[in-house]
Design a protein around this motif. Structure first.
Motif, PDB file in Angstrom:
ATOM      1  N   GLY A  27      -0.319  -6.991 -45.151  1.00  0.00           N
ATOM      2  CA  GLY A  27       0.668  -8.062 -45.308  1.00  0.00           C
ATOM      3  C   GLY A  27       0.817  -8.917 -44.077  1.00  0.00           C
ATOM      4  O   GLY A  27       1.901  -9.439 -43.798  1.00  0.00           O
ATOM      5  N   ASP A  28      -0.255  -9.072 -43.297  1.00  0.00           N
ATOM      6  CA  ASP A  28      -0.167  -9.841 -42.057  1.00  0.00           C
ATOM      7  C   ASP A  28      -0.533 -11.304 -42.306  1.00  0.00           C
ATOM      8  O   ASP A  28      -1.339 -11.629 -43.162  1.00  0.00           O
ATOM      9  CB  ASP A  28      -1.079  -9.260 -40.967  1.00  0.00           C
ATOM     10  N   PHE A  29       0.098 -12.157 -41.514  1.00  0.00           N
ATOM     11  CA  PHE A  29      -0.121 -13.590 -41.576  1.00  0.00           C
ATOM     12  C   PHE A  29      -0.621 -14.077 -40.229  1.00  0.00           C
ATOM     13  O   PHE A  29      -0.274 -13.523 -39.194  1.00  0.00           O
ATOM     14  CB  PHE A  29       1.178 -14.339 -41.893  1.00  0.00           C
ATOM     15  N   TYR A  30      -1.402 -15.130 -40.257  1.00  0.00           N
ATOM     16  CA  TYR A  30      -1.867 -15.717 -39.001  1.00  0.00           C
ATOM     17  C   TYR A  30      -2.022 -17.211 -39.212  1.00  0.00           C
ATOM     18  O   TYR A  30      -2.482 -17.654 -40.262  1.00  0.00           O
ATOM     19  CB  TYR A  30      -3.209 -15.095 -38.594  1.00  0.00           C
ATOM     20  N   TYR A  31      -1.613 -17.965 -38.203  1.00  0.00           N
ATOM     21  CA  TYR A  31      -1.656 -19.429 -38.303  1.00  0.00           C
ATOM     22  C   TYR A  31      -2.373 -20.030 -37.106  1.00  0.00           C
ATOM     23  O   TYR A  31      -2.257 -19.522 -35.978  1.00  0.00           O
ATOM     24  CB  TYR A  31      -0.235 -20.001 -38.359  1.00  0.00           C
TER      25      TYR A  31
END
Length: 124
Positions: free
Chosen positions: A55-59
């Motif tokens: 469930g990780d996000f990266y921008y």
């Protein structure tokens, strides 16, 4: 795996758009899905990504604080909410997927599956 993007369009600077990427063809409890874009005369670049397992996000730095990624597990769809759009955000936006990745990566060649892209045009 098939990826279908939608939601692109023409918007004035400062406006918002939401892109959708509906995926099919595999179980979406693992792997990574991401958004990339290619502006006029530019190389394709990473925008944002989501890892199903952790469930990780990266921008990308260029969109942090303006764009957000979310997902609907029931429909295997990820969304890219784009706020405070700038003319430099003008690009074709692509959805990408790789079932074997465990963490989000900006490295384009690691993504095996790609959508056809949706055009986003931001006018000043």
């Amino acid at each position: 795996v098939q990826l279908r993007e939608s939601g692109g369009g023409l918007v004035q600077a400062g406006g918002s758009l939401r892109l959708s990427c509906q995926a099919s063809g595999r179980t979406f409890s693992t792997g990574v899905m991401g958004w990339f874009r290619q502006g006029p005369g530019k190389e394709r670049e990473f925008v944002a990504g989501f890892g199903w397992r952790f469930g990780d996000f990266y921008y990308a730095d260029s969109v942090k604080g303006r764009f957000s990624i979310s997902r609907d597990s029931a429909t295997n769809t990820i969304y890219l909410q784009m706020n405070r759009l700038k003319p430099e955000d003008t690009a074709v936006y692509y959805c990408a997927d790789d079932p074997s990745l465990t963490i989000v990566t900006m490295f384009e060649p690691l993504y095996d599956y790609w959508g056809q892209g949706t055009q986003v045009t931001v006018t000043s």
